[in-house]
Write a protein that holds these residues in place. Structure first.
Motif, PDB file in Angstrom:
ATOM      1  N   ASP A   1     101.563  -0.766  -8.206  1.00 57.44           N
ATOM      2  CA  ASP A   1     102.509  -1.314  -7.240  1.00 57.44           C
ATOM      3  C   ASP A   1     102.063  -0.930  -5.829  1.00 57.44           C
ATOM      4  OD1 ASP A   1     103.858  -2.092  -9.478  1.00 57.44           O
ATOM      5  OD2 ASP A   1     105.640  -0.862  -9.136  1.00 57.44           O
ATOM      6  N   GLY A   2     102.029  -1.922  -4.939  1.00 58.88           N
ATOM      7  CA  GLY A   2     101.565  -1.675  -3.585  1.00 58.88           C
ATOM      8  C   GLY A   2     100.059  -1.707  -3.428  1.00 58.88           C
ATOM      9  N   GLY A   3      99.337  -1.866  -4.546  1.00 61.09           N
ATOM     10  CA  GLY A   3      97.879  -1.940  -4.493  1.00 61.09           C
ATOM     11  C   GLY A   3      97.405  -3.202  -3.792  1.00 61.09           C
TER      12      GLY A   3
ATOM     13  N   LYS B   1      73.477 -13.279   6.322  1.00 65.53           N
ATOM     14  CA  LYS B   1      72.888 -14.600   6.092  1.00 65.53           C
ATOM     15  C   LYS B   1      73.912 -15.695   6.343  1.00 65.53           C
ATOM     16  CE  LYS B   1      70.451 -17.289   2.557  1.00 65.53           C
ATOM     17  NZ  LYS B   1      69.946 -17.281   1.150  1.00 65.53           N
ATOM     18  N   GLY B   2      75.140 -15.487   5.870  1.00 66.42           N
ATOM     19  CA  GLY B   2      76.188 -16.469   6.092  1.00 66.42           C
ATOM     20  C   GLY B   2      76.489 -16.640   7.578  1.00 66.42           C
ATOM     21  N   ILE B   3      76.527 -15.526   8.300  1.00 67.70           N
ATOM     22  CA  ILE B   3      76.784 -15.572   9.741  1.00 67.70           C
ATOM     23  C   ILE B   3      75.657 -16.303  10.457  1.00 67.70           C
ATOM     24  CG2 ILE B   3      77.030 -14.161  11.819  1.00 67.70           C
ATOM     25  CD1 ILE B   3      78.373 -12.028  10.021  1.00 67.70           C
ATOM     26  N   THR B   4      74.417 -16.004  10.056  1.00 71.68           N
ATOM     27  CA  THR B   4      73.259 -16.646  10.670  1.00 71.68           C
ATOM     28  C   THR B   4      73.301 -18.160  10.480  1.00 71.68           C
ATOM     29  OG1 THR B   4      71.894 -14.672  10.326  1.00 71.68           O
ATOM     30  CG2 THR B   4      70.737 -16.753  10.669  1.00 71.68           C
ATOM     31  N   LYS B   5      73.801 -18.583   9.350  1.00 74.84           N
ATOM     32  CA  LYS B   5      73.894 -20.022   9.074  1.00 74.84           C
ATOM     33  C   LYS B   5      75.100 -20.674   9.743  1.00 74.84           C
ATOM     34  CE  LYS B   5      71.321 -20.205   4.735  1.00 74.84           C
ATOM     35  NZ  LYS B   5      71.328 -20.640   3.312  1.00 74.84           N
ATOM     36  N   GLY B   6      75.872 -19.872  10.487  1.00 77.28           N
ATOM     37  CA  GLY B   6      76.991 -20.416  11.229  1.00 77.28           C
ATOM     38  C   GLY B   6      78.278 -20.540  10.444  1.00 77.28           C
ATOM     39  N   ARG B   7      78.345 -19.890   9.294  1.00 76.99           N
ATOM     40  CA  ARG B   7      79.560 -19.974   8.483  1.00 76.99           C
ATOM     41  C   ARG B   7      80.540 -18.871   8.900  1.00 76.99           C
ATOM     42  NH1 ARG B   7      75.896 -21.575   4.008  1.00 76.99           N
ATOM     43  NH2 ARG B   7      75.826 -19.447   3.209  1.00 76.99           N
ATOM     44  N   GLU B   8      81.813 -19.221   8.960  1.00 80.71           N
ATOM     45  CA  GLU B   8      82.860 -18.257   9.277  1.00 80.71           C
ATOM     46  C   GLU B   8      83.133 -17.366   8.064  1.00 80.71           C
ATOM     47  OE1 GLU B   8      84.494 -17.670  12.046  1.00 80.71           O
ATOM     48  OE2 GLU B   8      83.778 -19.347  13.290  1.00 80.71           O
ATOM     49  N   ILE B   9      83.241 -16.066   8.295  1.00 80.55           N
ATOM     50  CA  ILE B   9      83.602 -15.143   7.222  1.00 80.55           C
ATOM     51  C   ILE B   9      85.123 -15.060   7.180  1.00 80.55           C
ATOM     52  CG2 ILE B   9      83.308 -12.844   6.240  1.00 80.55           C
ATOM     53  CD1 ILE B   9      80.694 -14.464   6.583  1.00 80.55           C
ATOM     54  N   ARG B  10      85.697 -15.385   6.041  1.00 82.50           N
ATOM     55  CA  ARG B  10      87.151 -15.374   5.895  1.00 82.50           C
ATOM     56  C   ARG B  10      87.570 -14.182   5.039  1.00 82.50           C
ATOM     57  NH1 ARG B  10      88.351 -18.527  10.102  1.00 82.50           N
ATOM     58  NH2 ARG B  10      87.942 -20.757   9.767  1.00 82.50           N
ATOM     59  N   ASP B  11      88.460 -13.364   5.585  1.00 84.17           N
ATOM     60  CA  ASP B  11      89.019 -12.230   4.850  1.00 84.17           C
ATOM     61  C   ASP B  11      90.476 -12.506   4.514  1.00 84.17           C
ATOM     62  OD1 ASP B  11      87.550  -9.186   4.945  1.00 84.17           O
ATOM     63  OD2 ASP B  11      86.611 -10.784   6.124  1.00 84.17           O
ATOM     64  N   LEU B  12      90.891 -12.090   3.336  1.00 87.31           N
ATOM     65  CA  LEU B  12      92.275 -12.188   2.891  1.00 87.31           C
ATOM     66  C   LEU B  12      92.648 -10.882   2.194  1.00 87.31           C
ATOM     67  CD1 LEU B  12      92.105 -15.760   1.311  1.00 87.31           C
ATOM     68  CD2 LEU B  12      93.421 -15.164   3.356  1.00 87.31           C
ATOM     69  N   THR B  13      93.862 -10.424   2.397  1.00 86.67           N
ATOM     70  CA  THR B  13      94.349  -9.228   1.710  1.00 86.67           C
ATOM     71  C   THR B  13      95.762  -9.487   1.214  1.00 86.67           C
ATOM     72  OG1 THR B  13      93.066  -7.832   3.224  1.00 86.67           O
ATOM     73  CG2 THR B  13      94.735  -6.743   1.873  1.00 86.67           C
ATOM     74  N   TYR B  14      95.984  -9.180  -0.066  1.00 91.05           N
ATOM     75  CA  TYR B  14      97.303  -9.351  -0.681  1.00 91.05           C
ATOM     76  C   TYR B  14      97.759  -8.031  -1.291  1.00 91.05           C
ATOM     77  CZ  TYR B  14      96.946 -14.356   0.006  1.00 91.05           C
ATOM     78  OH  TYR B  14      96.862 -15.615   0.588  1.00 91.05           O
ATOM     79  N   ARG B  15      99.065  -7.796  -1.217  1.00 87.10           N
ATOM     80  CA  ARG B  15      99.650  -6.569  -1.750  1.00 87.10           C
ATOM     81  C   ARG B  15     100.425  -6.860  -3.032  1.00 87.10           C
ATOM     82  NH1 ARG B  15     101.924  -5.336   2.432  1.00 87.10           N
ATOM     83  NH2 ARG B  15     100.455  -3.796   3.223  1.00 87.10           N
ATOM     84  N   ARG B  16     100.186  -6.016  -4.032  1.00 85.15           N
ATOM     85  CA  ARG B  16     100.882  -6.160  -5.313  1.00 85.15           C
ATOM     86  C   ARG B  16     102.341  -5.768  -5.130  1.00 85.15           C
ATOM     87  NH1 ARG B  16     103.755  -6.607  -9.949  1.00 85.15           N
ATOM     88  NH2 ARG B  16     102.449  -6.634 -11.817  1.00 85.15           N
ATOM     89  N   LYS B  17     103.239  -6.665  -5.479  1.00 88.08           N
ATOM     90  CA  LYS B  17     104.670  -6.385  -5.363  1.00 88.08           C
ATOM     91  C   LYS B  17     105.104  -5.371  -6.428  1.00 88.08           C
ATOM     92  CE  LYS B  17     106.057 -10.921  -3.552  1.00 88.08           C
ATOM     93  NZ  LYS B  17     106.883 -12.128  -3.834  1.00 88.08           N
ATOM     94  N   PRO B  18     106.163  -4.615  -6.155  1.00 86.44           N
ATOM     95  CA  PRO B  18     106.647  -3.645  -7.148  1.00 86.44           C
ATOM     96  C   PRO B  18     107.054  -4.331  -8.450  1.00 86.44           C
ATOM     97  CG  PRO B  18     107.645  -3.241  -5.008  1.00 86.44           C
ATOM     98  CD  PRO B  18     106.925  -4.558  -4.901  1.00 86.44           C
ATOM     99  N   ARG B  19     106.772  -3.649  -9.563  1.00 84.27           N
ATOM    100  CA  ARG B  19     107.207  -4.146 -10.863  1.00 84.27           C
ATOM    101  C   ARG B  19     108.718  -4.016 -10.978  1.00 84.27           C
ATOM    102  NH1 ARG B  19     102.088  -2.571 -11.174  1.00 84.27           N
ATOM    103  NH2 ARG B  19     100.700  -3.491 -12.730  1.00 84.27           N
ATOM    104  N   ALA B  20     109.304  -4.906 -11.704  1.00 89.25           N
ATOM    105  CA  ALA B  20     110.767  -4.895 -11.872  1.00 89.25           C
ATOM    106  C   ALA B  20     111.179  -3.670 -12.675  1.00 89.25           C
ATOM    107  CB  ALA B  20     111.205  -6.157 -12.573  1.00 89.25           C
TER     108      ALA B  20
END
Length: 241
Positions: A172-174, A222-241
């Motif tokens: 939970d919260g991970g 390499k991705g940056i050199t080729k002009g590609r945008e680096i996309r980051d995403l972060t999600y948090r695990r909701k508490p278990r019921a």
């Protein structure tokens, strides 16, 4: 009469091709796998995990500590760097390509890293059964294969169902941290995880900030050199019921 061949129900996110390893890589498997590489009971394939197999995390690492799991660790540059910088935490690299596993072990040994283990297996099976529930503090998916051809997108790791599998392994919260340099895949990742009720966004705006705990690798450059945008995403695990 031979038994009929058995196949996985779901497509895997990799195509495992045989390839020769260097002498140094061969030696790594002989000399270093006893410490770094987990011996995983198999099911229907050499990269499968038997449904009854379970990892005893505390026994394997010989302590209780936060566990960070990286899916598709490649040559191991990111996870070896992180494990060296964070000796108070434990790390698990999941990879199916032996040359990458060998390189990871060589670099980890050279750096004196001992809080790292590797598993040669299909990542969803590791998350779904092999890891104890709620055992991971973080799961990382950095630059997984985008399978950019339309006929191959069904092989993408981040697709419907992945969120629930990752949520099982996370405490939970991970945190689930993702990065890609392929825009279409980034959009799919966000759509899949926004729709997953077990997660909530841990970022504001359209995309997350770059995770400063991720070492800059040749692949990302390499991705940056080729002009590609680096996309980051972060999600948090909701508490278990």
């Amino acid at each position: 009469m031979p038994e009929p061949r058995t196949f996985r129900d779901e497509p895997v996110s990799f195509v495992r091709r045989s390839g020769r390893m260097s002498e140094a890589q061969e030696r790594a498997f002989e000399e270093l796998s006893g410490h770094y590489l987990l011996d995983v009971p198999r099911a229907i394939a050499s990269t499968s995990v038997h449904a009854d197999a379970r990892l005893d995390v505390a026994a394997e690492y010989r302590r209780d500590a936060a566990l960070i799991v990286e899916i598709g660790s490649g040559q191991g540059h990111a996870i070896v760097s992180a494990a060296a910088a964070r000796p108070e935490d434990d790390f698990l690299a999941i990879e199916v390509f032996r040359a990458g596993l060998a390189r990871t072990m060589l670099d980890a040994d050279k750096a004196g890293v001992r809080n790292l283990r590797l598993v040669e297996a299909n990542a969803p099976e590791v998350l779904a059964t092999y890891l104890p529930e709620a055992s991971a503090s973080e799961v990382w998916v950095f630059f997984s294969d985008p399978w950019h051809k339309k006929r191959h997108t069904k092989r993408r790791l981040i697709r419907d169902g992945f969120g629930a599998t990752a949520a099982r392994a996370l405490a939970d919260g991970g945190l689930l941290r993702l990065a890609t340099d392929w825009e279409d895949y980034a959009l799919q990742m966000r759509e899949v995880l926004d729709a997953e009720p077990l997660f909530e966004r841990a970022f504001e705006g359209e995309w997350g900030d770059r995770f400063d705990g991720r070492a800059m690798t040749a692949f990302e450059r390499k991705g940056i050199t080729k002009g590609r945008e680096i996309r980051d995403l972060t999600y948090r695990r909701k508490p278990r019921a």
